[in-house]
Motif scaffolding. Structure first.
Motif, PDB file in Angstrom:
ATOM      1  N   ALA A   1      -0.909   1.638  -9.290  1.00 31.85           N
ATOM      2  CA  ALA A   1      -2.172   1.580  -8.558  1.00 31.85           C
ATOM      3  C   ALA A   1      -3.285   2.335  -9.286  1.00 31.85           C
ATOM      4  O   ALA A   1      -4.460   1.953  -9.201  1.00 31.85           O
ATOM      5  CB  ALA A   1      -1.982   2.150  -7.155  1.00 31.85           C
ATOM      6  N   LEU A   2      -2.932   3.391 -10.014  1.00 31.93           N
ATOM      7  CA  LEU A   2      -3.951   4.190 -10.700  1.00 31.93           C
ATOM      8  C   LEU A   2      -4.704   3.396 -11.759  1.00 31.93           C
ATOM      9  O   LEU A   2      -5.834   3.738 -12.120  1.00 31.93           O
ATOM     10  CB  LEU A   2      -3.313   5.431 -11.331  1.00 31.93           C
ATOM     11  N   VAL A   3      -4.107   2.331 -12.271  1.00 29.97           N
ATOM     12  CA  VAL A   3      -4.801   1.476 -13.237  1.00 29.97           C
ATOM     13  C   VAL A   3      -6.081   0.914 -12.629  1.00 29.97           C
ATOM     14  O   VAL A   3      -7.065   0.665 -13.324  1.00 29.97           O
ATOM     15  CB  VAL A   3      -3.879   0.331 -13.701  1.00 29.97           C
ATOM     16  N   PHE A   4      -6.080   0.742 -11.315  1.00 29.54           N
ATOM     17  CA  PHE A   4      -7.224   0.141 -10.632  1.00 29.54           C
ATOM     18  C   PHE A   4      -8.134   1.180  -9.990  1.00 29.54           C
ATOM     19  O   PHE A   4      -9.126   0.827  -9.369  1.00 29.54           O
ATOM     20  CB  PHE A   4      -6.720  -0.829  -9.566  1.00 29.54           C
ATOM     21  N   ALA A   5      -7.796   2.450 -10.132  1.00 28.32           N
ATOM     22  CA  ALA A   5      -8.591   3.520  -9.510  1.00 28.32           C
ATOM     23  C   ALA A   5      -9.726   3.909 -10.438  1.00 28.32           C
ATOM     24  O   ALA A   5      -9.668   4.894 -11.158  1.00 28.32           O
ATOM     25  CB  ALA A   5      -7.702   4.729  -9.217  1.00 28.32           C
ATOM     26  N   ARG A   6     -10.783   3.101 -10.441  1.00 26.58           N
ATOM     27  CA  ARG A   6     -11.926   3.361 -11.311  1.00 26.58           C
ATOM     28  C   ARG A   6     -13.211   3.251 -10.507  1.00 26.58           C
ATOM     29  O   ARG A   6     -13.271   2.575  -9.483  1.00 26.58           O
ATOM     30  CB  ARG A   6     -11.964   2.393 -12.488  1.00 26.58           C
ATOM     31  N   SER A   7     -14.228   3.899 -11.003  1.00 27.36           N
ATOM     32  CA  SER A   7     -15.510   3.895 -10.329  1.00 27.36           C
ATOM     33  C   SER A   7     -16.179   2.537 -10.431  1.00 27.36           C
ATOM     34  O   SER A   7     -16.054   1.835 -11.430  1.00 27.36           O
ATOM     35  CB  SER A   7     -16.425   4.956 -10.948  1.00 27.36           C
ATOM     36  N   HIS A   8     -16.936   2.168  -9.374  1.00 25.14           N
ATOM     37  CA  HIS A   8     -17.726   0.944  -9.477  1.00 25.14           C
ATOM     38  C   HIS A   8     -18.899   1.149 -10.422  1.00 25.14           C
ATOM     39  O   HIS A   8     -19.580   0.200 -10.786  1.00 25.14           O
ATOM     40  CB  HIS A   8     -18.228   0.507  -8.093  1.00 25.14           C
TER      41      HIS A   8
ATOM     42  N   GLU B   1       4.556   1.892  -7.050  1.00 25.07           N
ATOM     43  CA  GLU B   1       4.484   3.103  -7.856  1.00 25.07           C
ATOM     44  C   GLU B   1       3.019   3.523  -7.983  1.00 25.07           C
ATOM     45  O   GLU B   1       2.143   2.680  -8.244  1.00 25.07           O
ATOM     46  CB  GLU B   1       5.071   2.871  -9.252  1.00 25.07           C
ATOM     47  N   PRO B   2       2.707   4.810  -7.827  1.00 26.10           N
ATOM     48  CA  PRO B   2       1.316   5.250  -7.925  1.00 26.10           C
ATOM     49  C   PRO B   2       0.706   5.003  -9.302  1.00 26.10           C
ATOM     50  O   PRO B   2      -0.492   4.738  -9.413  1.00 26.10           O
ATOM     51  CB  PRO B   2       1.389   6.746  -7.598  1.00 26.10           C
TER      52      PRO B   2
ATOM     53  N   HIS C   1      -2.655   1.948  -3.447  1.00 18.64           N
ATOM     54  CA  HIS C   1      -3.742   1.011  -3.730  1.00 18.64           C
ATOM     55  C   HIS C   1      -4.824   1.748  -4.513  1.00 18.64           C
ATOM     56  O   HIS C   1      -5.275   2.817  -4.101  1.00 18.64           O
ATOM     57  CB  HIS C   1      -4.313   0.471  -2.419  1.00 18.64           C
ATOM     58  N   GLY C   2      -5.217   1.197  -5.653  1.00 19.25           N
ATOM     59  CA  GLY C   2      -6.278   1.790  -6.454  1.00 19.25           C
ATOM     60  C   GLY C   2      -7.577   1.042  -6.270  1.00 19.25           C
ATOM     61  O   GLY C   2      -7.607  -0.191  -6.223  1.00 19.25           O
ATOM     62  N   THR C   3      -8.686   1.780  -6.147  1.00 16.16           N
ATOM     63  CA  THR C   3      -9.975   1.149  -5.880  1.00 16.16           C
ATOM     64  C   THR C   3     -11.105   2.086  -6.289  1.00 16.16           C
ATOM     65  O   THR C   3     -10.863   3.235  -6.686  1.00 16.16           O
ATOM     66  CB  THR C   3     -10.097   0.788  -4.380  1.00 16.16           C
TER      67      THR C   3
ATOM     68  N   LEU D   1      -7.216   6.857  -5.383  1.00 17.92           N
ATOM     69  CA  LEU D   1      -5.858   6.403  -5.112  1.00 17.92           C
ATOM     70  C   LEU D   1      -5.614   6.516  -3.616  1.00 17.92           C
ATOM     71  O   LEU D   1      -5.649   7.606  -3.047  1.00 17.92           O
ATOM     72  CB  LEU D   1      -4.840   7.255  -5.879  1.00 17.92           C
ATOM     73  N   HIS D   2      -5.364   5.366  -2.988  1.00 14.42           N
ATOM     74  CA  HIS D   2      -5.069   5.329  -1.566  1.00 14.42           C
ATOM     75  C   HIS D   2      -3.550   5.297  -1.372  1.00 14.42           C
ATOM     76  O   HIS D   2      -2.850   4.531  -2.040  1.00 14.42           O
ATOM     77  CB  HIS D   2      -5.650   4.068  -0.920  1.00 14.42           C
ATOM     78  N   THR D   3      -3.068   6.092  -0.459  1.00 21.85           N
ATOM     79  CA  THR D   3      -1.657   6.069  -0.091  1.00 21.85           C
ATOM     80  C   THR D   3      -1.549   5.610   1.350  1.00 21.85           C
ATOM     81  O   THR D   3      -2.132   6.221   2.253  1.00 21.85           O
ATOM     82  CB  THR D   3      -1.016   7.460  -0.248  1.00 21.85           C
ATOM     83  N   TYR D   4      -0.841   4.515   1.550  1.00 18.96           N
ATOM     84  CA  TYR D   4      -0.667   3.932   2.876  1.00 18.96           C
ATOM     85  C   TYR D   4       0.801   3.941   3.274  1.00 18.96           C
ATOM     86  O   TYR D   4       1.699   4.060   2.431  1.00 18.96           O
ATOM     87  CB  TYR D   4      -1.172   2.483   2.911  1.00 18.96           C
TER      88      TYR D   4
END
Length: 573
Positions: free
Chosen positions: A88-95, A84-85, A67-69, A188-191
């Motif tokens: 998710a990395l597409v969504f791993a950006r700063s607010h 696939e990581p 999960h990217g956040t 990047l969150h790994t669950y």
């Protein structure tokens, strides 16, 4: 399968009154067969993107999901997970940073016009319609502040806002509270699932936000009584003064509303027997209804500036080719037994009379007919509420995708060769088919009917209990192949013989025939996957080494790549 054999005639299969599956399933057996063969495979599901079938899926305990956040905290509530990581990395950006194409200074190492290439000038409230990261934040959401835990953005695909139920200080993992630099990056969150997840798999590109029919199964069928509001993709969500100015959940084409209503359906009508929904876009993803209930955190790591929302359509900071390579690695399956589908108990609109039609682009669409849909929903509910079979002791369970694989791998190249006219003349054509039928022929007692039967049943297990949708469709496809090739061998002219095989190839429409041959080590076979690609690439996928080479326009979007003037798809009835 004695009852099943009795219900089939050589060449043209049909069911009698005792057969379990309706006649419409036989008529559409080619489409049902392709749904089985392409299920959980990025390639076939990309080409046959309008999914018309539903499968029960199991994701085993302990599988890594991503999960990217913008947040270094564990996520609760309803959100999205990627297999696939790179997805998710597409969504791993700063607010702190605006989402791609929303303005603001480029990140470190980025090119000034990267975002412009992905989002040409247009109304800002329309940009989110085709963005794979599905964010609908506006300027008010881009304040340089740490959001309170009561109103923290959960941004994997829709920028959904939901109250977290775990205190702020308990959610922060591996990130020091005093680290100011952490505010500039995403995470990047790994669950891992705490237990086996039971999901409903919607086949095709069911996560593609388009009006080409990719959302029909969700919006017309599953959410028939509660479809996403019209115009949900045109404007940002309204603010609710009663909630302190917070925005109602939005997302492109009502994506957050869709997720919430699907989970509501699972909890109420389906008595909580489904944990979420499995879908596909540029990668497979899960809408999981409760992160808090079903997941445990394995790790939370800080992403680099390269991962901060770079569009997949270029090869700058967004690592477009790397992302697509990760997607392409799953062309032939999700792999690693990460997902198991129940092929003995699934439902398809192709098997329901009057439930589908083919539009002007020859794409299957769900017919918005309440009388048909309610019957299908009842069948879906029955499937979901049925106690799961114990596969460990069910020796009769059949992996129908494996059966379909054997049929496709045996006949695909041979059919393509015979349909190509490369044989040259009738004698060579017949000699090829003679070799194919040798294992099924008793040369001391020739019987064409028995030869076709032996050919058709070579890979289909003869289990008396397997008279369901998968068995009927697979046997009908195999019978049609063997019958057509047998009759082609008896043709009096070369033109007639080739014409029969060409008709067979057109009816089968196997996605494998569009696969590239001979791509280089640094290339991928590109096929349009939302939101990328053009019309020509859907018909003729090609090898590319840089995502800037790909065209656009297939999805009616303004995605990356050379200008494509293809017309936007017409809306369905």
């Amino acid at each position: 399968m004695r009852n099943l054999w009795a219900s089939l005639t050589v060449g043209l299969a049909s069911t009698d009154a005792s057969a379990k599956e309706p006649k419409h399933a036989i008529q559409n057996s080619n489409h049902i067969f392709n749904a089985i063969h392409s299920s959980m495979r990025q390639w076939g599901s990309s080409l046959n993107h309008n999914g018309m079938s539903l499968f029960l899926a199991t994701v085993p305990k302990g599988v890594e999901l991503y999960h990217g956040t913008s947040e270094p905290f564990r996520i609760n509530g309803t959100e999205w997970l990627a297999f696939e990581p790179e997805h998710a990395l597409v969504f791993a950006r700063s607010h702190r940073r605006p989402p791609p194409g929303r303005g603001g200074p480029p990140g470190p190492g980025s090119h000034p016009h990267d975002d412009d290439a992905w989002h040409p000038s247009e109304r800002s409230d329309e940009r989110s319609r085709y963005m794979p990261w599905h964010d609908d934040a506006d300027d008010d959401d881009l304040e340089f502040r740490r959001p309170h835990h009561e109103d923290r953005p959960l941004t994997h695909t829709a920028g959904q806002r939901e109250r977290a139920r775990v205190p702020h200080q308990q959610q922060r993992l591996f990130i020091e509270e005093s680290d100011p630099e952490a505010e500039s990056y995403g995470y990047l969150h790994t669950y891992q699932p705490k237990r086996d997840l039971r999901l409903l798999y919607i086949d095709g590109q069911s996560a593609a936000k388009s009006d080409k029919g990719t959302l029909d199964m969700q919006d017309i069928v599953l959410l028939h009584d509660n479809p996403p509001p019209k115009g949900a993709d045109d404007h940002p969500p309204l603010r609710e003064p009663s909630k302190g100015g917070r925005r109602r959940p939005g997302g492109p084409m009502g994506e957050v509303y869709r997720a919430e209503k699907l989970c509501e359906l699972a909890q109420t009508e389906w008595e909580g027997q489904v944990d979420g929904f499995l879908r596909m876009e540029l990668g497979f993803e899960i809408i999981l209804c409760s992160f808090e209930q079903d997941l445990e955190v394995k790790r939370i790591t800080q992403a680099t500036s390269q991962d901060m929302g770079g569009p997949p359509g270029h090869d700058g900071p967004g690592n477009g080719l790397n992302y697509y390579q990760a997607v392409a690695s799953r062309f032939d399956g999700i792999g690693g037994h990460r997902v198991t589908l129940d092929y003995d108990n699934f439902v398809s609109l192709f098997a329901a009379e009057g439930a589908t039609f083919f539009d002007e682009n020859n794409l299957p669409r769900a017919r918005n007919d309440s009388s048909v849909i309610r019957s299908f929903l009842e069948a879906t509910k029955k499937m979901v509420l049925q106690p799961p079979a114990n596969k460990a002791v069910d020796w009769q369970a059949v992996d129908w995708q494996a059966v379909a694989d054997m049929i496709v791998t045996k006949y695909a190249d041979r059919i393509e060769y015979l349909a190509s006219s490369e044989a040259g003349h009738l004698q060579t054509f017949k000699a090829e088919l003679e070799q194919l039928f040798r294992p099924f022929t008793d040369y001391g007692n020739r019987n064409t009917t028995l030869e076709i039967h032996r050919c058709a049943t070579q890979y289909v297990p003869e289990l008396s209990s397997s008279s369901g949708l998968a068995a009927v469709s697979t046997l009908n496809v195999a019978t049609t192949i063997c019958s057509t090739l047998s009759h082609a061998a008896e043709a009096s002219t070369y033109k007639e013989a080739v014409g029969r095989v060409q008709s067979l190839k057109s009816w089968l429409a196997w996605p494998t025939w569009k696969r590239c041959r001979g791509c280089g080590y640094n290339e991928v076979c590109f096929v349009p996957i939302w939101p990328m690609g053009g019309e020509k690439e859907h018909e003729h996928p090609r090898c590319v080494s840089n995502m800037s080479e790909v065209s656009r326009g297939y999805w009616g979007d303004r995605g990356p790549g050379p200008h494509n003037k293809s017309k936007p798809p017409k809306k369905h009835e």
